[in-house]
Design a protein around this motif. Structure first.
Motif, short mmCIF file in Angstrom:
data_model
loop_
_atom_site.label_atom_id
_atom_site.label_comp_id
_atom_site.label_asym_id
_atom_site.label_seq_id
_atom_site.Cartn_x
_atom_site.Cartn_y
_atom_site.Cartn_z
N VAL A 345 0.83 -1.21 0.00
CA VAL A 345 0.00 0.00 0.00
C VAL A 345 0.87 1.28 0.00
O VAL A 345 1.94 1.30 0.60
CB VAL A 345 -0.96 -0.03 1.21
N THR A 347 0.67 5.10 1.20
CA THR A 347 -0.21 5.92 2.04
C THR A 347 -0.44 7.32 1.48
O THR A 347 -1.38 7.99 1.88
CB THR A 347 0.34 6.01 3.49
N LEU A 350 -3.37 6.63 -0.51
CA LEU A 350 -4.45 6.37 0.46
C LEU A 350 -5.02 7.68 1.00
O LEU A 350 -6.22 7.80 1.23
CB LEU A 350 -3.88 5.52 1.61
N VAL A 400 -8.81 1.89 4.42
CA VAL A 400 -7.60 1.04 4.43
C VAL A 400 -7.95 -0.36 3.93
O VAL A 400 -7.28 -0.92 3.07
CB VAL A 400 -6.99 0.97 5.85
N THR A 403 -8.48 -0.58 0.30
CA THR A 403 -7.26 -0.39 -0.48
C THR A 403 -6.32 -1.57 -0.40
O THR A 403 -5.60 -1.87 -1.35
CB THR A 403 -6.51 0.88 0.02
N THR A 404 -6.31 -2.24 0.77
CA THR A 404 -5.28 -3.26 0.97
C THR A 404 -5.79 -4.67 0.68
O THR A 404 -5.02 -5.60 0.71
CB THR A 404 -4.73 -3.21 2.42
#
Ligand code: PLP
Length: 405
Positions: A345, A347, A350, A400, A403-404
């Motif tokens: 990921v 950030t 993010l 999160v 996204t992950t």
């Protein structure tokens, strides 16, 4: 020559200005641009590095400024000495002495915020390309302050207990001018360096002949127990200890201090004289009035309690809403939690998605001098009320996970 570097947002007119390399290189970061949205009231921002405004002793400061203007009058508005207000220097020296490191007032320099202290230390120590040791990650404002003088940053590896002194072997430490270290409730990770490591770090500094710059703006903000003795306690002859009243009184006063051996203070006085002559006379006098009264005995415990409670709320919310494979710090004081997400990921990407959901944080990348990992982020809990911490971490957890996975 003025072509924007990667990550640089140069305004078009800057190309026409005869700027020094140092000014051209001072980047306005892409992240700062994104974080401008945190000024919107609907955004829950964990991005701030600011103390909670509810913790500022406004009434006590009003009375202190009143008293100083009434009793000292024009003298409180006059130029004053570069070293700082004598009574405030005495106060700092007495507090250091009470904490076990005998200190005299002439080993104290009052500065206009510890950020100015970092600038003066950069001016005093750093020639171009000179090696400077920094924790990995470190305080962004220090990397910027030292960065003006174009050092070669060498990153000291860290784990959950702070920097690893055993990593300071000859190849890493050789020729280093100083190591910049935040031993208590570090910014950005919230970590605290153990006593054993403080002792080992002092030994490494002696062995490899570098100085220690101990930056400690958060040391008074402990939750349950005071942190171990200062780094300066273990190597007073080669430590510059930076303190600040920003987090225990108010940052707008712009008062901090450096404690160091007298010959080093003399060097810094000359540099400060050329920078701003002295720190604001009236701010110093008013701060001294507040610090020397009874207020701190009630005020500091209240700030500690407030931050401890908000930290617990955030830790509980992280437990509840973040993926099992994420790890985060459990600070014993201060203002920050550091999160490392699993997997590939990024950030910074993010953050853009979190902002769409009206949540902000600071990506970890700018806190690293070299080789920045992409999967880290810093959360501050001190300016967000508990209900919003819960709601904000729940939403961030969703972002999160989306996204992950
Ligand atoms: C580690 C650290 N050092 C220094 C500063 C600068 O503080 P001030 O200039 O307000 O004393 C900050 C501010 O957030 C900080 O986090």
């Amino acid at each position: 020559v003025n072509a924007p570097q990667k990550g640089t947002l140069l305004r078009s007119t800057e190309g026409a200005m005869p700027l020094a390399g140092r000014a051209r290189d001072a980047r306005s970061s892409a992240i700062r641009e994104i974080l401008k949205v945190t000024l919107r009231p609907e955004v829950i921002s964990f991005a701030g590095g600011l103390p909670a405004p509810e913790s500022f002793p406004v009434e006590a400061l009003r009375q202190a400024f009143d008293k100083v203007l009434r009793e000292v009058g024009p003298g409180s508005l006059q130029y004053s000495t570069t070293e700082g207000h004598p009574a405030l220097r005495e106060w700092v020296a007495a507090r250091e002495t009470a904490r076990g490191v005998p200190t005299s007032a002439d080993e104290v320099l009052i500065v206009s915020g510890s950020q100015q202290g970092l600038d003066l230390i950069g001016k005093a120590f750093i020639d171009e390309a000179a090696p400077v040791l920094v924790e990995s990650p470190s305080y962004l404002g220090a990397l910027q302050a030292f960065g003006q003088f174009a050092p070669t940053f060498r990153a000291i590896p860290t784990d959950a207990d702070g920097l690893l002194p055993q990593a300071l072997d000859a190849p890493l430490a050789r020729g280093a001018r100083f190591a910049y270290v935040m031993p208590n409730f570090q910014n950005p990770t919230g970590r605290t360096l153990t006593s054993e490591r403080r002792i080992e770090l002092a030994a490494a500094a002696r062995e490899h002949d570098f100085w220690l710059v101990e930056d400690d703006p958060y040391g008074d903000l402990w939750y349950r127990a005071a942190p171990p003795p200062s780094l300066r306690a273990f190597a007073p002859e080669r430590t510059l200890r930076l303190g600040s009243f920003s987090k225990i009184l108010a940052p707008g006063l712009r008062i901090g201090f450096i404690v160091a051996p007298r010959p080093m203070i003399d060097v810094l006085i000359r540099l400060k004289q050329a920078t701003d002559l002295h720190t604001a006379t009236i701010s110093q006098r008013a701060a001294f009035e507040v610090l020397s009264g009874n207020l701190m005995a009630d005020h500091l415990p209240a700030v500690r309690q407030r931050y401890a409670a908000q930290c617990s709320v955030m830790l509980e919310a992280l437990e509840q809403h973040f993926p099992r494979d994420a790890v985060w710090t459990r600070p014993l004081g201060g203002m920050f939690i550091w999160v490392e997400l699993a997997g590939k990921v990024d950030t910074t990407a993010l953050l853009a998605r979190a902002i769409e959901r009206q949540i902000a944080f600071v990506p970890g990348e700018p806190f690293f001098a070299n080789d920045a990992p992409r999967n880290c982020l810093r959360l501050s809990f001190v300016t967000v009320p508990p209900e919003s911490i819960r709601a904000g971490i729940a939403t961030l957890g969703e972002v999160v996970r989306a996204t992950t996975t």
